[in-house]
Design a protein around this motif. Sequence first.
Motif, PDB file in Angstrom:
ATOM      1  N   UNK A  53      -1.242 -12.336   0.192  1.00 18.70           N
ATOM      2  CA  UNK A  53      -2.063 -11.530   1.101  1.00 18.70           C
ATOM      3  C   UNK A  53      -1.722 -10.056   0.933  1.00 18.70           C
ATOM      4  N   UNK A  54      -2.768  -9.235   0.827  1.00 23.01           N
ATOM      5  CA  UNK A  54      -2.624  -7.784   0.671  1.00 23.01           C
ATOM      6  C   UNK A  54      -3.328  -7.107   1.835  1.00 23.01           C
ATOM      7  N   UNK A  55      -2.747  -5.992   2.316  1.00 19.78           N
ATOM      8  CA  UNK A  55      -3.291  -5.271   3.469  1.00 19.78           C
ATOM      9  C   UNK A  55      -3.380  -3.785   3.157  1.00 19.78           C
ATOM     10  N   UNK A  56      -4.451  -3.145   3.647  1.00 20.39           N
ATOM     11  CA  UNK A  56      -4.625  -1.712   3.480  1.00 20.39           C
ATOM     12  C   UNK A  56      -4.293  -0.999   4.794  1.00 20.39           C
ATOM     13  N   UNK A  57      -4.356   0.332   4.760  1.00 12.94           N
ATOM     14  CA  UNK A  57      -4.081   1.112   5.966  1.00 12.94           C
ATOM     15  C   UNK A  57      -2.620   1.475   6.109  1.00 12.94           C
ATOM     16  N   UNK A  58      -1.893   1.471   5.012  1.00 15.70           N
ATOM     17  CA  UNK A  58      -0.471   1.799   5.035  1.00 15.70           C
ATOM     18  C   UNK A  58      -0.314   3.204   4.466  1.00 15.70           C
ATOM     19  N   UNK A 110      -4.125  -1.645  -1.449  1.00 18.96           N
ATOM     20  CA  UNK A 110      -3.636  -2.767  -0.643  1.00 18.96           C
ATOM     21  C   UNK A 110      -2.214  -3.111  -1.054  1.00 18.96           C
ATOM     22  N   UNK A 111      -1.356  -3.298  -0.054  1.00 18.34           N
ATOM     23  CA  UNK A 111       0.053  -3.638  -0.287  1.00 18.34           C
ATOM     24  C   UNK A 111       0.288  -5.113  -0.015  1.00 18.34           C
ATOM     25  N   UNK A 112       1.063  -5.755  -0.894  1.00 14.91           N
ATOM     26  CA  UNK A 112       1.471  -7.148  -0.709  1.00 14.91           C
ATOM     27  C   UNK A 112       2.248  -7.274   0.602  1.00 14.91           C
ATOM     28  N   UNK A 113       1.929  -8.289   1.399  1.00 13.75           N
ATOM     29  CA  UNK A 113       2.587  -8.486   2.689  1.00 13.75           C
ATOM     30  C   UNK A 113       3.700  -9.519   2.552  1.00 13.75           C
TER      31      UNK A 113
END
Length: 116
Positions: A53-58, A110-113
Amino acid sequence: MRLLFTVLIIFLIPCILIGCSGSPGLNEGGVLSKEQVLKLNPNADIFEFDGKVYKTGIDWIEEEKLIKDKQIGEILEGMANKLPVSAKIFSLKERRDILIVEYNGKEKRYLLQVGE
């Protein structure tokens, strides 16, 4: 007085440790699931690629100088909660834990969570 202080410390330490263990991903030492990431932030912009899972907004990854490498995939139905289907996924030359997604002339990082 010293005995009272010792008894309080003995009872408080386990209470503090138990209270900290309810965080998703804590002490798991691996990648987080979609459910865990969304539990931490229900409005997170995420996608799943190769079981990760990858997430943006960092903030800090937006400031990094990164060079896009090659296209490694595209967003399919059910992979993302806010990205359009057929958005292109790119790897980076510098890092393996960040991916770039392009769609409609926009670019998002996107960063790996991972768990702690």
